[in-house]
Design a protein around this motif. Structure first.
Motif, mmCIF file in Angstrom:
data_model
loop_
_atom_site.group_PDB
_atom_site.id
_atom_site.type_symbol
_atom_site.label_atom_id
_atom_site.label_comp_id
_atom_site.label_asym_id
_atom_site.label_seq_id
_atom_site.Cartn_x
_atom_site.Cartn_y
_atom_site.Cartn_z
ATOM 1 N N ASP A 81 21.276 4.000 0.942
ATOM 2 C CA ASP A 81 21.845 2.824 0.273
ATOM 3 C C ASP A 81 21.957 1.643 1.222
ATOM 4 N N LEU A 82 22.377 1.905 2.459
ATOM 5 C CA LEU A 82 22.438 0.832 3.442
ATOM 6 C C LEU A 82 21.039 0.293 3.746
ATOM 7 N N ALA A 83 20.070 1.189 3.780
ATOM 8 C CA ALA A 83 18.691 0.753 4.016
ATOM 9 C C ALA A 83 18.218 -0.163 2.901
ATOM 10 N N ARG A 84 18.504 0.208 1.658
ATOM 11 C CA ARG A 84 18.065 -0.626 0.525
ATOM 12 C C ARG A 84 18.715 -2.006 0.570
ATOM 13 N N LEU A 85 19.993 -2.068 0.948
ATOM 14 C CA LEU A 85 20.663 -3.363 1.067
ATOM 15 C C LEU A 85 19.969 -4.238 2.106
ATOM 16 N N ASP A 86 19.620 -3.638 3.244
ATOM 17 C CA ASP A 86 18.939 -4.403 4.289
ATOM 18 C C ASP A 86 17.558 -4.854 3.839
ATOM 19 N N PHE A 87 16.826 -3.975 3.170
ATOM 20 C CA PHE A 87 15.486 -4.343 2.702
ATOM 21 C C PHE A 87 15.557 -5.471 1.678
ATOM 22 N N ASN A 88 16.545 -5.412 0.798
ATOM 23 C CA ASN A 88 16.695 -6.492 -0.191
ATOM 24 C C ASN A 88 16.996 -7.825 0.493
ATOM 25 N N LYS A 89 17.852 -7.802 1.511
ATOM 26 C CA LYS A 89 18.160 -9.025 2.257
ATOM 27 C C LYS A 89 16.906 -9.557 2.938
ATOM 28 N N SER A 90 16.139 -8.657 3.516
ATOM 29 C CA SER A 90 14.932 -9.058 4.221
ATOM 30 C C SER A 90 13.909 -9.683 3.277
ATOM 31 N N LEU A 91 13.733 -9.070 2.114
ATOM 32 C CA LEU A 91 12.779 -9.605 1.136
ATOM 33 C C LEU A 91 13.211 -10.962 0.595
ATOM 34 N N THR A 92 14.508 -11.144 0.427
ATOM 35 C CA THR A 92 15.018 -12.431 -0.044
ATOM 36 C C THR A 92 14.675 -13.540 0.958
ATOM 37 N N LEU A 93 14.740 -13.205 2.234
ATOM 38 C CA LEU A 93 14.456 -14.178 3.278
ATOM 39 C C LEU A 93 12.957 -14.389 3.492
ATOM 40 N N ASN A 94 12.186 -13.326 3.291
ATOM 41 C CA ASN A 94 10.738 -13.415 3.507
ATOM 42 C C ASN A 94 10.028 -12.422 2.584
ATOM 43 N N PRO A 95 9.537 -12.873 1.420
ATOM 44 C CA PRO A 95 8.898 -11.966 0.468
ATOM 45 C C PRO A 95 7.479 -11.543 0.869
ATOM 46 N N ASN A 96 6.947 -12.104 1.936
ATOM 47 C CA ASN A 96 5.572 -11.808 2.350
ATOM 48 C C ASN A 96 5.562 -10.675 3.387
ATOM 49 N N GLN A 97 5.971 -9.466 2.944
ATOM 50 C CA GLN A 97 6.088 -8.327 3.854
ATOM 51 C C GLN A 97 5.478 -7.078 3.208
ATOM 52 N N PRO A 98 4.201 -6.826 3.394
ATOM 53 C CA PRO A 98 3.580 -5.665 2.749
ATOM 54 C C PRO A 98 4.182 -4.328 3.176
ATOM 55 N N ASP A 99 4.540 -4.200 4.464
ATOM 56 C CA ASP A 99 5.121 -2.930 4.925
ATOM 57 C C ASP A 99 6.451 -2.649 4.243
ATOM 58 N N LEU A 125 -0.453 -3.914 -1.726
ATOM 59 C CA LEU A 125 -1.908 -4.029 -1.716
ATOM 60 C C LEU A 125 -2.367 -5.453 -2.044
ATOM 61 N N ASP A 126 -1.570 -6.195 -2.796
ATOM 62 C CA ASP A 126 -1.900 -7.606 -3.029
ATOM 63 C C ASP A 126 -1.839 -8.389 -1.714
ATOM 64 N N LEU A 127 -0.824 -8.068 -0.894
ATOM 65 C CA LEU A 127 -0.639 -8.777 0.368
ATOM 66 C C LEU A 127 -1.529 -8.233 1.484
ATOM 67 N N ALA A 128 -1.824 -6.925 1.420
ATOM 68 C CA ALA A 128 -2.617 -6.281 2.475
ATOM 69 C C ALA A 128 -3.522 -5.230 1.834
ATOM 70 N N HIS A 131 -4.103 -1.864 3.550
ATOM 71 C CA HIS A 131 -2.921 -1.173 4.075
ATOM 72 C C HIS A 131 -3.207 0.327 4.202
ATOM 73 N N PRO A 132 -2.857 0.945 5.341
ATOM 74 C CA PRO A 132 -3.287 2.321 5.597
ATOM 75 C C PRO A 132 -2.594 3.392 4.757
ATOM 76 N N TYR A 133 -1.440 3.084 4.166
ATOM 77 C CA TYR A 133 -0.688 4.133 3.481
ATOM 78 C C TYR A 133 -0.393 3.846 2.011
ATOM 79 N N ALA A 134 -0.562 2.628 1.578
ATOM 80 C CA ALA A 134 -0.120 2.263 0.229
ATOM 81 C C ALA A 134 -0.879 3.021 -0.861
#
Length: 300
Positions: A81-99, A125-128, A131-134
């Motif tokens: 849950d803490l990870a998801r909160l951080d990922f959401n914050k990160s995406l809000t700041l920069n949505p161009n993150q394929p990883d 896959l739209d952004l990269a 991508h090796p794992y998507a």
């Protein structure tokens, strides 16, 4: 002290396995590793990130990276849950993150939110596109969403990019058991024959093919793991893929036991750990849905 304890675990496991049949239901003390614990390095990294976040005027792109890194750390510690909160914050700041979208898709798959998982992997896959794992991760999500033909469309090209990766072969086989069940074993044999057979994961394929017994498979893990870390990693994989075999045979009680053993090492980052949680939830849900409804007494 840890090394002595590890040696005891390995020796005891080998002695136990040498005298038992291949059926997991006969095990009394299956091979186990000392569960992963948060390392000092991980704790220091979290403390440093907290200190950095207190600084003023952090650039937005830098802040996005910091939240992403902390999310990965939280995820590696099982703090989903803490990870998801951080990922959401990160995406809000920069949505161009394929990883980040790829990681989000894996988490959505674990939660059984397959439509969200597909969207996340599509974004990756739209952004990269390379991508090796998507593709693999989307194929796994499609498999769990019971869209086996579409899963094959992702998993087969992914395998063809590296025919010597045993895990690409294994996931194709798992999907083939649903997609083309009459051909699954033959295709597995052909792909094994075409490989270089160098990676440890080919032992899983050999076990599926019947070249080695389940007892031999686990004995090799116990004997050949060089330390507790490797033992935990290999047992997480080994128990998960053994559970897949028993689940496919509709031996759900054994599968449940094996999925729980796959979770025991606390290897939170491994897809096999994540999917063990998903499989246990699916089995429990299926049993609850199949349970007969008790009649209500007339005067209740």
């Amino acid at each position: 002290m840890i090394i002595r304890h590890l040696q005891y675990v390995v020796i005891a496991s080998v002695l136990m396995l040498s005298g038992c049949s291949a059926m997991p239901t006969t095990w009394t003390h299956p091979p186990m590793a000392i569960p992963y614990q948060p390392s000092l390095q991980q704790q220091i990294q979290l403390a440093r990130i907290e200190q950095i976040l207190q600084q003023p005027n952090i650039p937005q792109t830098t802040l996005a990276t910091i939240y992403y890194d902390r999310g990965l750390l939280h995820d590696s510690l099982g703090l989903r849950d803490l990870a998801r909160l951080d990922f959401n914050k990160s995406l809000t700041l920069n949505p161009n993150q394929p990883d980040l979208y790829n990681v989000a898709g894996v988490i959505f798959t674990q939660m059984g939110l397959f439509d969200l998982a597909y969207e996340a992997f599509d974004s990756t896959l739209d952004l990269a596109p390379e991508h090796p794992y998507a593709h693999r991760n989307r194929g796994i999500a499609l498999y769990y969403g019971e869209r086996y033909d579409l899963a094959n469309d992702d998993l087969l090209p992914h395998y063809q990019l590296d025919i010597n990766d045993p895990y690409r072969v294994i996931w194709l086989y798992i999907n083939d058991l649903k997609f083309v069940p009459e051909q699954a074993q033959t295709l597995l044999q052909q792909r094994y024959a075409a490989s270089d057979k160098q990676d440890w994961g080919w032992q899983i394929v050999r076990m599926y093919l019947g070249d080695i017994s389940e007892a031999q498979f686990l004995t090799e893990i116990a004997e050949q793991s060089k330390d507790n870390q490797q033992l935990a990693l290999r047992l997480t994989e080994g128990y998960f893929y053994l559970a897949q075999r028993y689940q496919n045979q509709q031996d759900y009680s054994t599968a449940v036991m094996l999925y729980k053993l796959a979770l025991a090492g606390n290897v939170y980052e491994f897809v096999e750990h994540r999917l063990s949680l998903l499989e246990l939830d699916r089995i429990l849900t299926a049993e609850q849905n199949a349970a007969p409804v008790e009649p209500v007494p007339p005067n209740a």
